[in-house]
Design a protein around this motif. Structure first.
Motif, short mmCIF file in Angstrom:
data_model
loop_
_atom_site.label_atom_id
_atom_site.label_comp_id
_atom_site.label_asym_id
_atom_site.label_seq_id
_atom_site.Cartn_x
_atom_site.Cartn_y
_atom_site.Cartn_z
N UNK A 1 0.73 -1.42 0.01
CA UNK A 1 0.04 0.12 0.01
C UNK A 1 0.90 1.17 0.11
N UNK A 2 0.68 2.16 -0.96
CA UNK A 2 1.30 3.35 -1.14
C UNK A 2 0.39 4.26 -1.15
N UNK A 3 0.88 5.73 -1.01
CA UNK A 3 0.25 6.74 -1.04
C UNK A 3 0.71 7.95 0.03
N UNK A 4 -0.10 9.30 0.00
CA UNK A 4 0.40 10.26 0.71
C UNK A 4 -0.02 10.09 1.98
N UNK A 5 0.89 10.82 2.90
CA UNK A 5 0.73 10.85 4.35
C UNK A 5 -0.83 11.19 4.46
N UNK A 6 -1.58 10.44 5.70
CA UNK A 6 -3.06 10.67 5.88
C UNK A 6 -4.01 9.87 5.22
N UNK A 7 -3.47 9.25 4.08
CA UNK A 7 -4.54 8.65 3.24
C UNK A 7 -5.11 7.30 3.81
N UNK A 8 -4.62 6.96 5.12
CA UNK A 8 -5.32 5.88 5.61
C UNK A 8 -4.59 4.45 5.69
N UNK A 9 -3.31 4.59 5.18
CA UNK A 9 -2.63 3.36 4.80
C UNK A 9 -2.63 2.58 6.03
N UNK A 10 -1.99 3.24 7.19
CA UNK A 10 -1.61 2.52 8.49
C UNK A 10 -3.00 2.10 8.95
N UNK A 11 -4.02 3.00 8.82
CA UNK A 11 -5.42 2.61 9.34
C UNK A 11 -5.85 1.14 8.97
N UNK A 12 -5.57 1.03 7.89
CA UNK A 12 -5.86 -0.48 7.22
C UNK A 12 -5.53 -1.48 8.06
N UNK A 13 -4.05 -1.58 8.33
CA UNK A 13 -3.36 -2.42 8.80
C UNK A 13 -3.67 -2.57 10.44
N UNK A 14 -4.01 -1.23 11.06
CA UNK A 14 -4.36 -1.45 12.47
C UNK A 14 -5.91 -1.96 12.52
N UNK A 15 -6.82 -1.72 11.88
CA UNK A 15 -7.95 -2.06 11.96
C UNK A 15 -7.86 -3.55 11.80
N UNK A 16 -7.29 -4.23 10.67
CA UNK A 16 -6.99 -5.49 10.42
C UNK A 16 -6.49 -6.24 11.82
N UNK B 1 2.87 -5.40 7.64
CA UNK B 1 4.12 -4.62 7.87
C UNK B 1 3.88 -3.14 7.60
N UNK B 2 4.02 -2.33 9.01
CA UNK B 2 3.68 -0.94 8.76
C UNK B 2 5.06 -0.14 8.49
N UNK B 3 5.29 0.30 7.28
CA UNK B 3 6.57 1.18 7.17
C UNK B 3 7.91 0.49 8.07
N UNK B 4 8.05 -0.84 7.85
CA UNK B 4 9.05 -1.66 8.60
C UNK B 4 10.36 -1.01 8.64
N UNK C 1 -1.11 -0.99 -4.28
CA UNK C 1 -2.56 -0.38 -4.21
C UNK C 1 -2.07 1.17 -3.92
N UNK C 2 -2.48 2.02 -4.69
CA UNK C 2 -2.23 3.49 -4.21
C UNK C 2 -3.33 4.00 -3.74
N UNK C 3 -3.27 4.48 -2.48
CA UNK C 3 -4.15 4.88 -1.58
C UNK C 3 -4.14 6.52 -1.77
N UNK C 4 -5.58 7.18 -1.72
CA UNK C 4 -5.68 8.54 -1.56
C UNK C 4 -7.09 8.73 -1.14
N UNK C 5 -6.98 9.67 0.11
CA UNK C 5 -8.08 10.01 0.69
C UNK C 5 -9.28 8.63 1.27
N UNK C 6 -8.52 7.61 1.62
CA UNK C 6 -9.13 6.64 2.37
C UNK C 6 -9.75 5.58 1.51
N UNK C 7 -9.33 5.80 0.31
CA UNK C 7 -9.59 4.63 -0.73
C UNK C 7 -8.61 4.23 -1.80
N UNK C 8 -8.90 3.21 -2.24
CA UNK C 8 -7.89 2.61 -3.45
C UNK C 8 -8.04 3.62 -4.61
N UNK C 9 -7.25 4.17 -4.92
CA UNK C 9 -7.25 5.52 -6.32
C UNK C 9 -6.86 4.60 -7.39
#
Ligand SMILES: Nc1ncnc2c1ncn2[C@@H]1O[C@H](COP(=O)(O)OP(=O)(O)OP(=O)(O)O)[C@@H](O)[C@H]1O
Length: 271
Positions: A48-63, A186-189, A234-242
């Motif tokens: 998962x790649x994408x700008x800061x704040x796009x929700x990437x880590x949140x996906x992992x943390x919820x999982x 893996x969250x930005x390991x 997956x390129x994330x932007x604004x909480x979605x896969x763009x």
């Protein structure tokens, strides 16, 4: 027919190991994940790649069940993660259900999160002994094998503070694998590491993911690693896969202007 109907063998083999269906996460007014759909097949390596704040880590943390979701459904191998099926209805999951589901997942964090007052060996054996009920001998033998695999067999009796960042992260990876998860997050390991230590950690991730036939979801800023390692980006932007696709497609022929812009900024930061 309701959705409770058991899947046919064909459907089962095609079923994703991880499925996010219309998952939304809000913090107050702030929508961090927005109706997210994401499927990951067994054995697939997804970055998962994408700008800061796009929700990437949140996906992992919820999982990993470290954060709750606000709406939607997550399934692991067809079984709801955050819900339990009771008499054809989905109810919020009990702690026992969450614990059982969590056992299928392992997570490696940016900041290693090792216990500083425990030896490397004990960092590895503590959870399997407490949670899985492994005997001391079983846990130690599993730890010895994994420390060998991450190149740290000689460091079992050291404390995290005596190790380099790269070594600590390799302990973090071994520790997660002690629980024999099917899915590794893996969250930005490598983002807390000095550049010269990044390679050794990525090498370990790659080798172990292959050896253990792991399903991997990784958030990373290491574009060259994402390109070599992933089956899908997956390129994330604004909480979605763009946009999503093979590394080849995303890195050489991104279709969306936003993806091109992001890649240009991270790949040619001075350009
Ligand atoms: N506990 C929280 N309370 C409120 N807002 C939060 C919380 N955790 C995350 N957020 C917000 O959710 C958004 C998404 O966070 P997330 O960490 O998933 O982004 P990210 O894409 O991984 O970013 P980065 O690349 O900077 O790590 C951010 O705007 C963040 O500030």
């Amino acid at each position: 027919m309701s959705s409770q109907t058991p899947a046919s063998p064909d459907q089962t083999s095609a079923r994703p190991l991880v499925r996010f269906s219309k998952v939304t996460k809000r913090y107050g007014e702030h929508t961090v994940l927005d109706d997210l759909d994401l499927d990951v097949a067994a054995g697939e390596k997804v970055t998962i790649i994408g700008p800061s704040g796009s929700g990437k880590s949140t996906v992992l943390r919820i999982l990993m069940t470290l954060e709750t979701l606000s709406d939607g459904l997550i399934e692991i191998d067809g079984e709801p993660l955050w819900h339990e099926r009771r008499t054809d209805q989905l109810r919020p999951a009990s702690e026992a259900h969450l614990r059982k589901m969590r056992g299928q997942l392992g997570m490696v964090f940016q900041q290693f999160n090792l216990f500083p007052h425990m030896s490397v060996q004990r960092n590895l054996t503590e959870a399997p002994r407490q949670v899985l009920g492994l005997s001391r001998k079983e846990a130690q033998s599993r730890a010895t094998e994994l420390l060998e695999r991450v190149g740290l067999a000689d460091h079992a009796n050291k404390y995290p503070g005596q190790l380099s960042g790269g070594q600590q992260q390799r302990v973090g990876i071994a520790r997660a694998l002690m629980m024999r998860p099917r899915i590794m997050l893996f969250d930005e390991p490598t983002s807390a590491l000095d550049p010269e230590l990044v390679g050794e950690v990525l090498h370990v991730i790659r080798t172990l993911a292959d050896e253990h036939d792991l399903t991997v979801l990784m958030v990373t800023h290491e574009m060259s690693f994402a390109r070599r390692f992933s089956d899908r980006v997956c390129f994330f932007d604004k909480g979605r896969i763009h946009e999503q696709g093979t590394p080849e497609q995303i890195f050489t022929d991104p279709r969306e202007a936003r993806t091109r812009e992001f890649l240009r900024a991270v790949l040619e930061p001075d350009g």
